[in-house]
Design a protein around this motif. Sequence first.
Motif, PDB file in Angstrom:
ATOM      1  N   TYR A 298      53.847  30.172  36.320  1.00 19.34           N
ATOM      2  CA  TYR A 298      52.938  29.370  35.650  1.00 19.34           C
ATOM      3  C   TYR A 298      53.529  28.053  35.192  1.00 19.34           C
ATOM      4  N   ASP A 299      54.748  27.964  34.454  1.00 22.57           N
ATOM      5  CA  ASP A 299      55.132  26.783  34.146  1.00 22.57           C
ATOM      6  C   ASP A 299      55.678  25.912  35.125  1.00 22.57           C
ATOM      7  N   LEU A 300      55.950  26.438  36.264  1.00 26.64           N
ATOM      8  CA  LEU A 300      56.635  25.822  37.426  1.00 26.64           C
ATOM      9  C   LEU A 300      55.476  25.242  38.264  1.00 26.64           C
ATOM     10  N   VAL A 301      54.217  25.862  38.311  1.00 29.40           N
ATOM     11  CA  VAL A 301      53.172  25.387  39.126  1.00 29.40           C
ATOM     12  C   VAL A 301      52.578  24.131  38.233  1.00 29.40           C
ATOM     13  N   LYS A 302      52.478  24.277  37.002  1.00 35.80           N
ATOM     14  CA  LYS A 302      51.864  23.534  36.190  1.00 35.80           C
ATOM     15  C   LYS A 302      52.627  21.952  36.336  1.00 35.80           C
ATOM     16  N   ALA A 303      54.071  22.291  36.070  1.00 29.21           N
ATOM     17  CA  ALA A 303      54.821  21.148  35.982  1.00 29.21           C
ATOM     18  C   ALA A 303      54.744  20.330  37.673  1.00 29.21           C
ATOM     19  N   LEU A 304      54.829  21.168  38.619  1.00 31.66           N
ATOM     20  CA  LEU A 304      54.818  20.403  39.944  1.00 31.66           C
ATOM     21  C   LEU A 304      53.227  20.063  40.251  1.00 31.66           C
ATOM     22  N   SER A 305      52.220  20.520  39.887  1.00 30.17           N
ATOM     23  CA  SER A 305      50.989  20.243  39.973  1.00 30.17           C
ATOM     24  C   SER A 305      50.435  18.872  39.116  1.00 30.17           C
TER      25      SER A 305
END
Length: 470
Positions: free
Chosen positions: A460-467
């Motif tokens: 969840y954190d990774l997708v948020k950061a990358l998006s």
Amino acid sequence: MRLRSISLALMLALNVSGPARAQELRPDQAEFRALYKELVETDTSVATGSCTLAAEKMAAHLRAAGFADSDLTLFKVEEFPLDGGLVAVLPGTSRSLKPMLLLGHLDVVNARREDWERDPYAFIEENGYFYGRGTSDMKAMVATWVDTLARFKKEGFKPRRTIKMALTCGEESGARLNGAEWLAANKPDLIAAEFALNEGGGGRTDGKGTVLTQAIQVGEKSNRTFEFTTTNPGGHSSTPVDDNAIYELSDALVKLRAYKFPVRFNDTTRVFFAKAGAARKDDLGVAMMALAKNPADKAAEAVVSGDRSFNSMLRTTCVATMLSGGHASNALPQRATATVNCRVVPGEDADTTKAALVAAIGDPKVDVKLVGRLRPVAVPPPLDPRIIKPAETLVAKYFPGVPLIPTMSTGATDATYLGAVGIPTYGVPGGWGDPDGNGTHGLNERREVKSVFVGRDFLYDLVKALSDAK
Ligand SMILES: [Zn+2]
């Protein structure tokens, strides 16, 4: 102080926070658990299941979270009605940033009830593990992708970069249809993205609950199969001659066994051998670091090549896998054939591999031919700091002291199909598995409960950061 902070980091690594039992779950975690359970209990094996049904269930979750029908595409091919999939789109605010893609396969490897300790399609929590076919490969991640998009929608999160998700069928068997291949060929605009996140990375424990390493998969080998064939006029076996198709083929195979393809590093494997070598405290680790520094170090190469999986990361490998020859016990063989399976490192292809095999055999009478259904040659994704850095930051946050190591898969995944249409694909870290492989593709498949919930938070954190990055 320094000692204390190191031991604190070790303690955190030993006991990564996460709920151990169902009754400790927050409401959002309970909702996610129910989604994961539903997915595992939906049989998606090629023998007895339906990906189409699972795709429809995932679409229903997204609809309930507020996704419009226009942002959900359920797809299937008429000849294979059970092999459908789903593409979902969460629009971003930026007009200049290209979308990112979350990839997952819905299908699982066949599982037979009589061989398993528990019903493979019942979701069972026991001793800190979730049991069931697909719990590891790869329904935890698929449930996490769906859950992440649903949470973003409900929270009103508007990413800069459009987030797409493609759930496909046929990754495991490929018997009928490979959904990722089909989308790349038939719906390239629907899945077009600057990069994709997929399975293939993740953490590894010591088998006792401690996460030792996290990996991000960057690149993979290609699978190419050749046939070696020798032919001969044959004759009566009572009057043999030395010129014999079986002997000739045998000589070629002996030379194949002796031949070692040259060491071929790329960005990923160079960093892998340096970092994974440093994490080991043995002679093999020392040799791995030495070889990463100097690929011409023959002594180090000999040590590293002694490990079968490290050897396969170092070079193209080819191995005899099947053999046939002759037509009667009392006749000289007119034909002999060996099947030779090669796993080709990025930067080489079937032509260069074939040329190396022909040169190694050194016998023009042995015919070497490429055979089989061809996947595209794997295009290695770059070690892009825009992907690697945020992943490293999150590994440091969730797993203090644990290294994030880029790895190259020695097998082939759906990343091959996306790479071929210009979408570099990364196997993400986060959740973890045990050294025994967690019964993936085998019996009594399982995934640690903590791995599922911590992996969910991590991604969840990774997708948020990358998006949301500019
Ligand atoms: Zn998988």
